[in-house]
Design a protein around this motif. Structure first.
Motif, PDB file in Angstrom:
ATOM      1  N   SER A 106     147.199 -73.717  31.039  1.00 45.99           N
ATOM      2  CA  SER A 106     146.230 -73.117  31.960  1.00 45.99           C
ATOM      3  C   SER A 106     146.877 -72.122  32.917  1.00 45.99           C
ATOM      4  O   SER A 106     146.192 -71.281  33.505  1.00 45.99           O
ATOM      5  N   GLY A 107     148.212 -72.236  33.079  1.00 41.98           N
ATOM      6  CA  GLY A 107     148.909 -71.329  33.978  1.00 41.98           C
ATOM      7  C   GLY A 107     148.579 -71.531  35.441  1.00 41.98           C
ATOM      8  O   GLY A 107     148.846 -70.655  36.277  1.00 41.98           O
ATOM      9  N   ARG A 108     148.054 -72.680  35.799  1.00 43.96           N
ATOM     10  CA  ARG A 108     147.578 -72.894  37.169  1.00 43.96           C
ATOM     11  C   ARG A 108     148.627 -73.496  38.096  1.00 43.96           C
ATOM     12  O   ARG A 108     148.448 -73.480  39.309  1.00 43.96           O
ATOM     13  N   GLU A 128     161.369 -67.343  30.205  1.00 41.90           N
ATOM     14  CA  GLU A 128     160.206 -67.616  31.038  1.00 41.90           C
ATOM     15  C   GLU A 128     160.585 -67.432  32.505  1.00 41.90           C
ATOM     16  O   GLU A 128     161.485 -68.087  33.016  1.00 41.90           O
ATOM     17  N   LEU A 131     158.543 -67.434  36.062  1.00 41.11           N
ATOM     18  CA  LEU A 131     157.284 -67.659  36.763  1.00 41.11           C
ATOM     19  C   LEU A 131     157.448 -67.190  38.200  1.00 41.11           C
ATOM     20  O   LEU A 131     158.388 -67.595  38.882  1.00 41.11           O
ATOM     21  N   ASP A 143     155.287 -66.076  41.918  1.00 42.06           N
ATOM     22  CA  ASP A 143     154.099 -65.880  42.738  1.00 42.06           C
ATOM     23  C   ASP A 143     154.564 -65.499  44.131  1.00 42.06           C
ATOM     24  O   ASP A 143     155.758 -65.210  44.336  1.00 42.06           O
ATOM     25  N   GLU A 151     160.003 -67.755  25.988  1.00 45.68           N
ATOM     26  CA  GLU A 151     158.540 -67.739  26.020  1.00 45.68           C
ATOM     27  C   GLU A 151     157.966 -67.637  24.606  1.00 45.68           C
ATOM     28  O   GLU A 151     158.389 -66.807  23.794  1.00 45.68           O
ATOM     29  N   ASN A 157     159.316 -72.617  26.017  1.00 47.64           N
ATOM     30  CA  ASN A 157     158.546 -73.063  27.177  1.00 47.64           C
ATOM     31  C   ASN A 157     157.318 -73.873  26.795  1.00 47.64           C
ATOM     32  O   ASN A 157     156.477 -74.164  27.644  1.00 47.64           O
TER      33      ASN A 157
END
Length: 667
Positions: free
Chosen positions: A443-445, A552, A554, A556, A567, A595
């Motif tokens: 979901s990538g959440r 990978e 990530l 934010d 990935e 991943n």
């Protein structure tokens, strides 16, 4: 004829081959012949990690009945379910499961003959099982799918996205339409802190071992009686301790009150420490005493979808762990109430109704459990399970040895006592979480910080500590080694300094304030962490250098996390920066270096293992692609089905296998 190259013939490559065999009758017609090249310097089936050629002292940390390579009635794969025996079922009647080949090693043959379902087998026994699984998978391929095994190393993969791929081996190049990297667990160059320790050891003539696979570690330079710091108390530490004690001629014998260790005189003195300061919890040595809990209940697909629909980024510890904890608690208390009702004070339906509506964190749930479960020893306490030495301060080293021996003895006793089978209920619920975590990840959440610190950090360590520990007999051996003075405990949050004045490594722990332990050797007792930029695998290294794969990362607003993993898309397709980050249409990757984060290539029966689902998805994607390919002009050797016997390209018997006759050649 189309061609597929699978780099890696260990459990993951073998599992993919099994899924190709299961799905090929549906998805690949006889008019589309396929030849599969398996590339691995180690024997197919076991691969490097599970090869036969390793010490017989090294064991699995699962019971024989809890190991399978096959889908079953609980599997949710899209393709056909093809049941098969667990390791225990196969070993009980190997001749009943063709293609049968008796082990050449008499000791292994005797182990398999006497292996009980609840035994913890040697890794050699698992190697024999995986060898058979590989040969069965080949035998079950349809006649138009054939296999060659190359006992060699792949060095590079090149080729356009819309054309044949070239896989360079040591002395030849294989041409294929598609390539799968099923590489398994990989070595990596040491991290900076390990390089500093290695340089220190080299300057002073000391011994240093960075994270490594125990079967491959060279321990010969350690001298009898030498003081060794062994940092880590998981499975790698258990293996290394065994190799440095029994492996050097020591032996255990039964004595009043437990085991006694008789040293050979060639052992070093081993000082054990780690972040927790205690060994991983022992595996249980019994079955459920009540009916299995209907899992999942609190952390199923609906719950994960609801989490993914929340606004804003998710934090695993804050948002997800309460449901995960509640699921584990459900497994624990379901077993306690059904198997040991005399130790509960409420009817199960009443407890469950209240438990279902209460949040994991909060005084109401704590009050419910306290009222329903009178003995605190029967309650689930994650904080104590995770960090049992938190707040413990002891006056000296001998007090620490007594404290740790009592802890280890209590854990081994509890995990061997079916009166505490609620622990197994919790363990099975813990395993069930892995059925849903891939959905959450996809979901990538989860925030970047939470993936780094909570998922790849805390959760991975917590799961391993609670659910991936050694067999109980290993803890009893550790007790005997401690009582013999061969093993000494260091405490929690163990740190190691370097003293240039005398060239010693110095360990200290807040569990015993002021205590310092000096040693002339340091071993990092854990496996290498997967790292894209430090990988020792030549194929990944070349693809990364060429900009055709990516690590990978990530990121934010609050954090950037470089996981070290490669990935991939949902079907295993390698994401290719040269294609704008889209999956390369002819290259896939499966396994712990990706991943997808599904580490176990084999699983406990009836747990719907994520790795089996990944293998099935990848196999179906490959077969669909081959089914629509135009007939490629790919050079290939004579079909092995026409050969009089199945041999590898290096002449080793049964590495080059034909399935054209519907069976594996027994040579």
């Amino acid at each position: 004829m189309s061609a597929l190259v699978i780099v890696g013939a260990g459990p993951r490559g073998t599992g993919l081959l099994e899924r190709i065999a299961a799905n090929a009758p549906e998805l690949l017609s006889a008019e589309r012949p396929l030849h599969i090249h398996l590339v691995d310097p180690h024997p197919p089936g076991g691969g490097r990690i599970w090869r036969h050629e390793q010490s017989p002292l090294l064991r699995m940390n699962s019971m024989a009945e809890d190991v399978t390579m096959f889908t079953d009635e609980r599997s949710t794969v899209t393709g056909p379910v093809r049941p098969g025996p667990s390791l225990a079922e196969w070993a009980a009647r190997p001749e009943a499961h063709p293609p049968y080949r008796p082990p050449a090693d008499p000791a292994l043959a005797e182990e398999l003959r006497t292996l009980a379902p609840a035994d913890f087998p040697t890794r050699r026994a698992q190697s024999a099982y995986l060898d058979w699984v590989f040969r069965r998978a080949v035998a079950e391929l349809p006649p138009h799918v054939t296999v060659t095994v190359h006992r060699d190393t792949a060095h590079a993969v090149t080729g356009p996205a819309d054309g044949p791929q070239s896989v360079r081996l040591t002395d030849r190049v294989l041409t294929a339409d598609r390539v799968v990297l099923a590489l398994g667990h990989l070595d990596s160059a040491p991290e900076p802190q390990h390089r500093a320790n290695a340089a220190f050891a080299a300057r002073h003539g000391r011994f240093h071992l960075p994270p490594a696979y125990s079967a491959d570690a060279d321990l010969s330079a350690l001298r009898p009686g030498e003081h060794v710091l062994l940092r880590g108390m998981g499975l790698a530490a258990v293996d290394l301790v065994s190799l440095l004690t029994e492996g050097r001629g020591g032996r255990f014998e039964d004595a009043a009150g437990g085991l006694r260790y008789l040293p050979s005189g060639r052992e070093p003195v081993i000082h054990l420490g780690s972040r927790r300061g205690v060994p991983y919890h022992s595996k249980t040595h019994y079955r459920l005493q009540g009916p299995p809990a209907p899992l999942p209940r609190h952390f199923g697909a609906v719950a994960v979808d609801a989490l993914a629909a929340r606004p804003g980024p998710l934090e695993l510890r804050r948002d997800v762990w309460p449901l995960m904890a509640k699921e584990i608690g459900f497994g624990h208390y379901h077993e306690l109430f059904h198997a040991h009702p005399e130790r509960t004070a409420l009817p199960w339906p009443e407890f469950l109704a209240a438990y279902d509506r209460l949040d994991w964190y909060g005084p109401e749930r704590e009050a419910l459990v306290a009222a329903a479960v009178p003995d605190p020893a029967d309650r689930l306490d994650f904080e104590h399970l995770d960090r049992p030495l938190t707040g413990v301060r002891l006056p000296d080293g001998e007090s620490l040895q007594r404290h740790l021996r009592a802890h280890v003895r209590a854990d081994a006793d509890r995990r061997a006592d079916p009166a505490h089978s609620a622990d197994l209920g919790a363990f099975l619920a813990l395993l069930s979480l892995y059925g849903q975590l891939p959905r959450l990840l996809a979901s990538g959440r989860l925030s970047a910080r939470s993936v780094a610190e909570d998922l790849d950090g805390w959760w991975t360590g917590f799961f391993s500590h609670l659910a991936s520990g050694p067999p109980g007999f290993r803890l009893r051996q550790l007790l005997a080694l401690s009582e013999a003075g061969v093993v000494r405990f260091l405490g929690a949050d163990t740190a190691v300094d370097r003293d240039e004045s005398d060239g010693t490594f110095v360990a200290h722990s807040p569990t015993v304030p002021g205590r310092r332990v000096r040693a002339t050797a340091l071993i990092e007792a854990r496996l290498p962490r997967h790292s894209a930029d430090r990988t020792a695998d030549p194929v990944l290294r070349e693809l990364l250098r060429a900009g055709r794969i990516r690590e990978e990362v990530l990121a934010d607003a609050g954090h950037t996390h470089r996981s070290g993993l490669i990935e991939v898309a949902a079907d295993g397709g390698l994401l290719d920066p040269a294609l704008g980050g889209a999956p390369h249409p002819r290259r896939l990757a499966l396994g712990p270096h990706t991943n997808a984060r599904s580490y176990a290539a084999f699983a406990r029966p009836r747990t719907d293992a994520p790795a089996f689902r990944q293998n099935d998805t990848a196999a179906r994607a490959l077969l669909r692609a081959f089914a629509v390919d135009t007939a490629p002009d790919v050079p290939s050797r004579k079909s092995p089905s026409a050969l009089p016997s199945a041999r590898s390209d290096d002449g080793n018997a049964f590495a080059h296998v034909s399935s054209g006759s519907g069976r594996a050649d027994p040579t």
